[in-house]
Design a protein around this motif. Structure first.
Motif, PDB file in Angstrom:
ATOM      1  N   VAL A   1       0.853  -1.186   0.000  1.00  0.00           N
ATOM      2  CA  VAL A   1       0.000   0.000   0.000  1.00  0.00           C
ATOM      3  C   VAL A   1       0.896   1.245   0.000  1.00  0.00           C
ATOM      4  O   VAL A   1       1.609   1.488   0.970  1.00  0.00           O
ATOM      5  N   PRO A   2       0.864   2.023  -1.082  1.00  0.00           N
ATOM      6  CA  PRO A   2       1.687   3.234  -1.132  1.00  0.00           C
ATOM      7  C   PRO A   2       1.336   4.208  -0.004  1.00  0.00           C
ATOM      8  O   PRO A   2       0.178   4.285   0.431  1.00  0.00           O
ATOM      9  N   LEU A   3       2.319   4.944   0.453  1.00  0.00           N
ATOM     10  CA  LEU A   3       2.100   5.920   1.521  1.00  0.00           C
ATOM     11  C   LEU A   3       1.117   7.013   1.113  1.00  0.00           C
ATOM     12  O   LEU A   3       0.491   7.636   1.961  1.00  0.00           O
ATOM     13  N   SER A   4       0.966   7.248  -0.190  1.00  0.00           N
ATOM     14  CA  SER A   4       0.064   8.299  -0.682  1.00  0.00           C
ATOM     15  C   SER A   4      -1.407   7.892  -0.647  1.00  0.00           C
ATOM     16  O   SER A   4      -2.278   8.689  -0.998  1.00  0.00           O
ATOM     17  N   TRP A   5      -1.700   6.681  -0.202  1.00  0.00           N
ATOM     18  CA  TRP A   5      -3.076   6.188  -0.157  1.00  0.00           C
ATOM     19  C   TRP A   5      -3.472   5.905   1.276  1.00  0.00           C
ATOM     20  O   TRP A   5      -2.649   5.391   2.044  1.00  0.00           O
ATOM     21  N   PRO A   6      -4.665   6.205   1.720  1.00  0.00           N
ATOM     22  CA  PRO A   6      -5.760   6.772   0.944  1.00  0.00           C
ATOM     23  C   PRO A   6      -5.605   8.285   0.756  1.00  0.00           C
ATOM     24  O   PRO A   6      -5.074   8.964   1.617  1.00  0.00           O
ATOM     25  N   GLN A   7      -6.091   8.740  -0.366  1.00  0.00           N
ATOM     26  CA  GLN A   7      -6.091  10.159  -0.690  1.00  0.00           C
ATOM     27  C   GLN A   7      -7.138  10.861   0.192  1.00  0.00           C
ATOM     28  O   GLN A   7      -8.057  10.222   0.704  1.00  0.00           O
ATOM     29  N   PRO A   8      -7.010  12.189   0.385  1.00  0.00           N
ATOM     30  CA  PRO A   8      -7.932  12.910   1.284  1.00  0.00           C
ATOM     31  C   PRO A   8      -9.415  12.755   0.941  1.00  0.00           C
ATOM     32  O   PRO A   8     -10.239  12.619   1.843  1.00  0.00           O
ATOM     33  N   ASP A   9      -9.774  12.736  -0.349  1.00  0.00           N
ATOM     34  CA  ASP A   9     -11.197  12.612  -0.687  1.00  0.00           C
ATOM     35  C   ASP A   9     -11.747  11.252  -0.286  1.00  0.00           C
ATOM     36  O   ASP A   9     -12.907  11.139   0.120  1.00  0.00           O
ATOM     37  N   LEU A  10     -10.931  10.221  -0.343  1.00  0.00           N
ATOM     38  CA  LEU A  10     -11.368   8.904   0.137  1.00  0.00           C
ATOM     39  C   LEU A  10     -11.488   8.912   1.654  1.00  0.00           C
ATOM     40  O   LEU A  10     -12.462   8.394   2.208  1.00  0.00           O
TER      41      LEU A  10
END
Length: 169
Positions: A37-46
């Motif tokens: 799981v990339p560190l950039s996930w989850p994105q703010p909208d999620l």
């Protein structure tokens, strides 16, 4: 565990325990998803909509198929984004689809591949007659995804474009 398999992807629905772990940014998410799981996930909208998904599935755990799915690279086992529905089909058999791809994986037809698989799955479910989506009129990438996924544009609604595809009879 249900997985839709495409040429490059696994598209999997998430049950309540996984959604809760994602929301809490827990250390077990990768293990639960069997993916990096990339560190950039989850994105703010999620992150903003996860409480709604969690609350809905607390009331009806078996509705998980109509909410949140992850998109995973089949070979590398890396989470690339997410997709899913905005709820169960309505009385007319209409269900709305959405998707998000992490920025580093965009422009590779990942969203198109995942959306096509999810639309195909939806039409295999009893009572689903139409899949709809919407996107901003200025979101050219999303417009291409919806066009390539076989959707047709309906009447625009202000700054949003409405899309649909009907079950083939």
């Amino acid at each position: 565990m249900l997985s839709l398999k495409t040429a490059r992807l696994l598209v999997r629905p998430c049950r309540l325990p996984v959604l809760t772990e994602i929301y809490l940014r827990g250390a077990q998410v990768g293990k639960m998803l069997n993916a990096v799981v990339p560190l950039s996930w989850p994105q703010p909208d999620l992150q903003e909509v996860l409480p709604y998904y969690i609350e809905t599935l607390q009331a009806d755990p078996e509705a998980y198929l109509w909410f949140f799915w992850v998109i995973i690279d089949r070979k590398q086992k890396i989470l690339l984004g997410d997709t899913g529905f905005k709820g169960m089909p309505d009385k007319a058999g209409v269900v709305e689809i959405g998707y998000r791809i992490l920025p580093e994986y965009r422009n590779q037809d990942i969203a198109t591949e995942a959306v096509k698989a999810l639309i195909e799955w939806a039409f295999q479910q009893a009572g689903v007659n139409r899949v709809v989506a919407e996107c901003e009129a200025t979101n050219n990438a999303s417009i291409r995804v919806l066009e390539k996924s076989g959707m047709q544009q309906a009447m625009p609604d202000n700054e949003m474009l409405k899309w649909y595809v009907d079950r083939k009879v």
